[in-house]
Motif scaffolding. Structure first.
Motif, short mmCIF file in Angstrom:
data_model
loop_
_atom_site.label_atom_id
_atom_site.label_comp_id
_atom_site.label_asym_id
_atom_site.label_seq_id
_atom_site.Cartn_x
_atom_site.Cartn_y
_atom_site.Cartn_z
N GLN A 62 0.85 -1.19 0.00
CA GLN A 62 0.00 0.00 0.00
C GLN A 62 0.88 1.24 0.00
O GLN A 62 1.68 1.43 0.92
CB GLN A 62 -0.88 0.01 1.25
N TYR A 63 0.76 2.05 -1.05
CA TYR A 63 1.42 3.35 -1.10
C TYR A 63 0.40 4.40 -0.69
O TYR A 63 -0.70 4.44 -1.25
CB TYR A 63 1.92 3.68 -2.51
N VAL A 64 0.76 5.23 0.29
CA VAL A 64 -0.11 6.31 0.74
C VAL A 64 0.61 7.63 0.48
O VAL A 64 1.70 7.86 1.00
CB VAL A 64 -0.46 6.18 2.24
N PHE A 65 -0.01 8.47 -0.34
CA PHE A 65 0.56 9.78 -0.67
C PHE A 65 -0.08 10.80 0.24
O PHE A 65 -1.32 10.88 0.33
CB PHE A 65 0.31 10.10 -2.15
N CYS A 66 0.75 11.61 0.93
CA CYS A 66 0.23 12.49 1.97
C CYS A 66 1.01 13.80 2.01
O CYS A 66 1.89 14.05 1.17
CB CYS A 66 0.30 11.77 3.31
N THR A 67 0.71 14.63 3.01
CA THR A 67 1.37 15.92 3.20
C THR A 67 2.60 15.76 4.10
O THR A 67 2.75 14.75 4.79
CB THR A 67 0.42 16.92 3.87
N ASP A 68 3.42 16.80 4.12
CA ASP A 68 4.54 16.85 5.06
C ASP A 68 4.07 16.67 6.50
O ASP A 68 4.67 15.92 7.27
CB ASP A 68 5.24 18.22 4.97
N GLU A 69 3.01 17.37 6.85
CA GLU A 69 2.53 17.35 8.24
C GLU A 69 2.09 15.96 8.66
O GLU A 69 2.40 15.50 9.75
CB GLU A 69 1.39 18.36 8.43
N TYR A 70 1.37 15.28 7.77
CA TYR A 70 0.90 13.93 8.09
C TYR A 70 2.07 12.97 8.25
O TYR A 70 2.13 12.18 9.20
CB TYR A 70 -0.06 13.44 7.01
#
Length: 142
Positions: free
Chosen positions: A39-47
């Protein structure tokens, strides 16, 4: 065997997911590593910073955090979190396209799950060489 790409509160421009999934499956096979679920999860810096702090006790921004979740070291069941913010910044910093940098990080996470490390200079050099090899195989000359 499943590979999934999930944006979490971000927009990610990931072209030709079918080709990428096939390429990743082939790379795992060539590395001699089984693949059950990825599973690849693309997120923000903060997350990703929260994940880095909570699970790794690192209080720094990073482009990727990789988790092996399975119990069989020969078969990958993993999660890879990628900061789209870091990818964009690093693309500018390293003077490459966002697409190329995104794929470098995607391949970097897969390499970790295949047993590659990057804790010292020698390991980092090997990792970079493998990333470049994967990029060349995937895109042609880069």
């Amino acid at each position: 065997m499943a590979i999934n790409f999930t944006p979490y509160e971000v927009k990610v421009n990931l072209k030709n997911k079918t080709k990428l999934k096939a390429f990743l499956k082939e790379r795992f096979a060539k590395e001699g590593q089984g693949l059950k679920n990825l599973q690849y999860v693309f997120c923000t810096d903060e997350y990703l910073l929260q994940i880095n702090q909570q699970f790794l006790q690192h209080d720094t921004f990073t482009d990727i955090v990789t988790f092996e979740l399975g119990t069989n070291p020969k078969v990958t069941e993993g999660e890879i979190y990628i900061s789209v913010d870091r990818v964009k910044d690093n693309a500018v910093k390293f003077q490459v396209s966002e697409e190329q940098e995104l794929h470098r990080v995607i391949f970097h996470g897969a390499l970790h799950l295949c047993g590659y490390k990057d804790k010292n200079k020698e390991q980092s050099a090997t990792m970079r060489k493998k990333e470049n090899e994967y990029l060349e195989l995937y895109f042609g000359q880069v």
